[in-house]
Design an enzyme around this catalytic site. Structure first.
Site, PDB file in Angstrom:
ATOM      1  N   ASP A   8      14.278 -44.738 -16.926  1.00  0.00           N
ATOM      2  CA  ASP A   8      14.087 -44.880 -18.545  1.00  0.00           C
ATOM      3  C   ASP A   8      13.573 -46.217 -19.025  1.00  0.00           C
ATOM      4  O   ASP A   8      14.583 -47.128 -18.854  1.00  0.00           O
ATOM      5  CB  ASP A   8      15.333 -44.219 -19.359  1.00  0.00           C
ATOM      6  CG  ASP A   8      15.599 -42.768 -19.109  1.00  0.00           C
ATOM      7  OD1 ASP A   8      14.889 -42.285 -18.118  1.00  0.00           O
ATOM      8  OD2 ASP A   8      16.563 -42.413 -19.681  1.00  0.00           O
ATOM      9  N   ASP A 131      13.729 -29.417 -23.445  1.00  0.00           N
ATOM     10  CA  ASP A 131      15.295 -29.851 -23.847  1.00  0.00           C
ATOM     11  C   ASP A 131      15.908 -28.801 -24.721  1.00  0.00           C
ATOM     12  O   ASP A 131      15.459 -28.506 -25.686  1.00  0.00           O
ATOM     13  CB  ASP A 131      15.092 -31.296 -24.578  1.00  0.00           C
ATOM     14  CG  ASP A 131      14.449 -32.252 -23.731  1.00  0.00           C
ATOM     15  OD1 ASP A 131      14.302 -32.085 -22.740  1.00  0.00           O
ATOM     16  OD2 ASP A 131      13.566 -33.086 -24.352  1.00  0.00           O
TER      17      ASP A 131
END
EC number: 5.3.1.16
Length: 246
Positions: A8, A131
């Site tokens: 990330d 998500d």
């Protein structure tokens, strides 16, 4: 079973967030390309990159770091990237730089026409990231919950020609609370394209449980906080998955 280390990216650094909160980030490395190399050296066969600034800004923000990662390992393994990819020019630029898969999230839900165009132009290279919390899809860096059911959208995007779907349970991400196997399998069984699990991977028991459902259509799992915190030894986990599923 593909174990896919996550890198990330925030402000050019490798970080981990807790439940998608940009204010709750821990820096794990200031050299993302070296981090990518270390995961490849430990047996990773694919990497998962997220441009966190890009996800919130709606346009690429960590391109320099991403291109360094691709220069370091892109010729050896597949690399997938999500975060801030909202137009075809960005997709083309990243694929030309050596990226294998582009992950489209919020833009797929808000602008399905864009996803269709991307699948037409770059078939075989488009993954959708869904998500969800309690079966409902979230967008905009998880900040907005929609009324869309995960399975309904999964089927729709499958028809568009996406390569696979990454399913993240956002109630569990970064919490080391265990993968939501049941919800992941439910989605995989409803689709003919592969599903990649994400969110909450915590230990070897999770890996073994995922290997048990691989034949249901669960192709792999994104490995995040657990491999950075030391709760899960990545090399040992990939070796165990290979042992179980050959």
């Amino acid at each position: 079973m593909l174990l896919i280390p996550a890198i990330d990216l925030k402000d050019g650094h490798c970080v981990r967030l807790k439940q998608g909160d940009m204010d709750q980030s821990t820096i794990f490395s200031e050299d993302p390309a070296a981090m990518a190399r270390s995961w490849v050296d430990k047996g990773a066969r694919r990497l998962h990159l997220v441009d966190l600034n890009g996800a919130f800004a709606g346009k690429p923000k960590n391109e320099a770091a991403i291109k360094k990662i691709l220069a370091e390992v892109g010729s050896e393994i597949d690399v997938q990237l999500g975060g801030g990819i909202r137009d075809l020019d960005t997709i083309e630029r990243y694929l030309d730089a050596g990226l294998r898969y582009v992950i489209i999230g919020t833009a797929a839900v808000k602008n399905p026409g864009f996803l269709q165009d991307a699948c037409t132009a770059f078939g075989g290279h488009i993954i959708v990231g869904l998500d969800a919390k309690d079966g409902k899809v979230a967008t905009d860096g998880w900040s907005k919950l929609t009324g869309h059911e995960v399975i309904d959208l999964g089927k729709k995007f499958q028809d568009y020609g996406v390569e696979s779907i990454i399913y993240t349970d956002i109630g569990r991400d970064g919490m080391l609370s265990g993968i939501n196997i049941e919800a992941t399998v439910r989605l995989a069984q409803a689709l003919t394209i592969p599903v990649i699990a994400s969110g909450g991977l915590s230990n070897m028991a999770d890996i073994e449980a995922l290997c048990d459902v691989e034949e249901e259509g669960v192709e792999g799992v994104i490995c995040g906080r657990s491999i950075y915190s030391g709760d899960l030894d990545f090399a040992a986990a990939q070796a165990r998955a290979d042992e179980l599923n050959g």
